[in-house]
Design a protein around this motif. Sequence first.
Motif, PDB file in Angstrom:
ATOM      1  N   TRP A 257      13.966   2.874   6.477  1.00 41.99           N
ATOM      2  CA  TRP A 257      12.610   2.872   7.058  1.00 41.99           C
ATOM      3  C   TRP A 257      11.671   3.728   6.217  1.00 41.99           C
ATOM      4  N   CYS A 261       8.324   2.505   4.058  1.00 38.04           N
ATOM      5  CA  CYS A 261       7.013   3.132   4.269  1.00 38.04           C
ATOM      6  C   CYS A 261       6.524   3.803   2.989  1.00 38.04           C
ATOM      7  N   ASN A 264       5.191   1.218   0.887  1.00 40.11           N
ATOM      8  CA  ASN A 264       4.154   0.431   1.561  1.00 40.11           C
ATOM      9  C   ASN A 264       4.475  -1.072   1.507  1.00 40.11           C
ATOM     10  N   ILE A 269       8.523  -3.980   6.420  1.00 36.69           N
ATOM     11  CA  ILE A 269       8.308  -3.097   7.576  1.00 36.69           C
ATOM     12  C   ILE A 269       8.250  -3.911   8.866  1.00 36.69           C
ATOM     13  N   SER A 359       5.093   3.358  11.816  1.00 37.54           N
ATOM     14  CA  SER A 359       5.268   2.993  10.408  1.00 37.54           C
ATOM     15  C   SER A 359       3.976   3.162   9.630  1.00 37.54           C
ATOM     16  N   ILE A 363       3.288   5.711   6.486  1.00 37.19           N
ATOM     17  CA  ILE A 363       2.720   5.273   5.203  1.00 37.19           C
ATOM     18  C   ILE A 363       1.589   6.204   4.794  1.00 37.19           C
TER      19      ILE A 363
END
Length: 380
Positions: A257, A261, A264, A269, A359, A363
């Motif tokens: 995960w 992130c 990007n 995601i 998320s 980012i």
Amino acid sequence: MQFKQIVGQAVIKQRLINSVKENRVSHAQLFLGPEGSGSLALAVAYAQYLSCLDKQADDSCGECSSCRKYQKLMHPDLHFTYPTFGLPKETSIDFIDSWRLAFLENNYLNLDIWRSYLDAGNKQANINIADCHQIIKKLSFKPFESDYKVLILWLPEFLDKQGNALLKIIEEPQPNTLFLLVAQNQDQILNTILSRTQLIKIPALNYNDIKEELIAHHHQTEHAAAEIAYLSNGNLTDALIMLQQENKSYHTLFVQWLRFCFANKGIEIVGFVEQLSKMGRENQKNFLRYGISFIRECCLLIAGAGELVHLPSAELETAQKMATIMNISMNQAIIAELEKAHYHVERNANPKILFLDVSLQLISFLKLKSSPQGNQYIAN
């Protein structure tokens, strides 16, 4: 319940045993410890040791008539009071069979587990005035068989002002009467009661105690036990709950995960959020708790306190790499976001919306540090 059945807490056990040997048993004691520390089990083991007819150097014998009755929680001089969820006139004695079953099946039960035994749903927990009157009645008589009559009051935090009715019996008890309160939050106990008890502080269990317990008595591999012990943060109750869940390995998921992130990767995601949303609420909560704990360990590495980090070798290697590309302020922001998400999962937030929002926040925290080298560290 014998002391040897309780995980860890060697210092507390010895203190309790010494108080009996040296005849320094205070008539009103408060066992104060966090959930999963074993404070309730310690109170029961202490009461059993006091009543044992053949005390050993470091434990009750477990075989005399008194011990056998204690092991079933059916000794005539052992009484319990605990929160209930019903009508104002209902008292602990109305649920004693359920209580015995709950404790004997899990010495580390918490309020939610106890609630499930009574099918109480979302009803409010309470120790009412009728229970206080029952306590006074029980403690007004002399011991029936043993040297001591013992009343264990679990979670006195749920005593409201009606708890003041107990002050006289606490201050002026019958001879050889022992009043043991088992609590988790000192600030929620009536000051009038708190000031009349001897405080025994029980610490959370350490990482190794929980890990060894899971390996020795719950058939866990060293890696699985290490991860659960790490995630439980000293709470054996939580560790035992995690054993019942299907997904106990969150490290790969969490790092994946972060990697998505960090880079990007919007499409990945979205797919990952879909996966998280199907994990179930308890696994989602544990996933977030793992993330919080893992990032905190990274903070310790960044701060140069690596000797305080308890991570399996593979996870430690990842944390060490991440610590080279992250900073304390970034990690604090991530932890705050994960804690907020945990709060919302507990309150049944829509998981897809929630994890997508988290998320996007991650980012924003990570993008200023994004680099090919950094992405490689997190990926590995």
